[in-house]
Design an enzyme around this catalytic site. Structure first.
Site, PDB file in Angstrom:
ATOM      1  N   ASP A  51      -1.394  34.001 -24.962  1.00  0.00           N
ATOM      2  CA  ASP A  51      -1.179  33.136 -24.483  1.00  0.00           C
ATOM      3  C   ASP A  51      -1.165  32.038 -23.820  1.00  0.00           C
ATOM      4  O   ASP A  51      -1.350  30.931 -24.115  1.00  0.00           O
ATOM      5  CB  ASP A  51       0.950  33.209 -24.556  1.00  0.00           C
ATOM      6  N   GLU A  57       0.679  22.890 -29.916  1.00  0.00           N
ATOM      7  CA  GLU A  57       0.405  23.674 -30.879  1.00  0.00           C
ATOM      8  C   GLU A  57       1.342  23.022 -31.995  1.00  0.00           C
ATOM      9  O   GLU A  57       2.291  23.015 -31.574  1.00  0.00           O
ATOM     10  CB  GLU A  57       0.488  24.745 -30.872  1.00  0.00           C
ATOM     11  N   ASP A 116       0.758  26.379 -25.904  1.00  0.00           N
ATOM     12  CA  ASP A 116       0.928  27.461 -26.723  1.00  0.00           C
ATOM     13  C   ASP A 116       2.245  27.783 -27.372  1.00  0.00           C
ATOM     14  O   ASP A 116       2.736  28.319 -26.336  1.00  0.00           O
ATOM     15  CB  ASP A 116      -0.034  28.664 -26.446  1.00  0.00           C
TER      16      ASP A 116
END
Lengths: 167, 167
Positions: free
Chosen positions: B141, B68, B7
């Site tokens: 996160d 991501e 992330d």
């Protein structure tokens, strides 16, 4: 002072090395434009740009890396790719133990032509004149990278002095 | 298959390693959140994130890196930093000879909860359940990186089959 100036981009990434000496004298050491095909995976493109930056730093031994600051006012998708190309070039600079600076397009134009809103033609003409080049470097990314390197070479003493007096 | 899910972010970058086995079984191998101070130069922050990605890849030996996909619909300045953090992580993956994939937030939510518009709470609850975690990984996160790794582990066989049949 030897400056590696970088006009970042995924499709074309300009990398120019300029040697600056006293009295605002500048000379071109090398200029190259790294191209990566849009059909390649993003990771591979970033890897190629990083490798080329590492290679230029190794072969030309610049004292500093100056990268154009990326803004996203125009095409956001392009800006993201440009920011990512800038990221791996900055990384190459830090990995080589070099200071990494950035300048806005206006700063570059103002430094080279004296005018922050000058157009590409004016910048190219001044870059040719300052570096005593017989012909205009192609593509435009080469000229932009050279302009960025000159901009940094000329602004660096001022930035240093401002830092010394705590501005 | 062992997946490093990332992330990306400059301030906090989640890196999670998940081991997937047959029957959609998943287990957490490790999770870490790399933090870099906003007061540091951008180049130093990217260098730190890159180094940590290299370290996780070396210590956990993932088969693939899944990051991501970054969009810029919200805060453009943050999105640029996020894209740059993603760039140096992708670079670390390619440098290690690993395939690098990316998934959108909707793909991650849909994979983990069955619903592309699920909220953070629902994703976190499913991540805990799927990985049999006694408590919720903090900060968020970490959870997002775990969800991304699970998403990739489950989508990878489908993507492979689609490629095989030429879709």
């Amino acid at each position: 002072m030897r400056v590696l100036g970088v006009d970042p981009g995924l499709t074309r990434c300009g990398m120019a090395v300029v040697e600056a000496s006293s009295g605002r004298r500048v000379a071109m050491v090398s200029v190259t434009v790294v191209r990566t095909p849009a059909s390649d995976d993003l990771g591979l493109r970033l890897h190629e740009i990083h490798q080329q930056a590492v290679a230029v730093i190794e072969s030309e031994s610049p004292d500093v890396v100056a990268v154009e600051r990326v803004f996203s006012q125009h095409n956001t998708k392009t800006a993201m790719g440009t920011a990512q190309a800038a990221a791996v070039v900055m990384l190459a600079g830090v990995q080589a133990g070099l200071p990494v600076a950035s300048h806005t397009p206006s700063e570059v134009k103002a430094a080279v032509t004296g005018y922050g809103n000058s157009d590409k033609e004016q910048v190219a003409a001044m870059v040719m004149r300052l570096l005593r080049l017989g012909e205009r470097p192609r593509p435009a990314d080469a000229t932009d990278a050279l302009a960025l390197a000159i901009c940094h070479a000329w602004r660096a003493p001022l930035s240093r002095r401002l830092k010394e007096v705590g501005v």
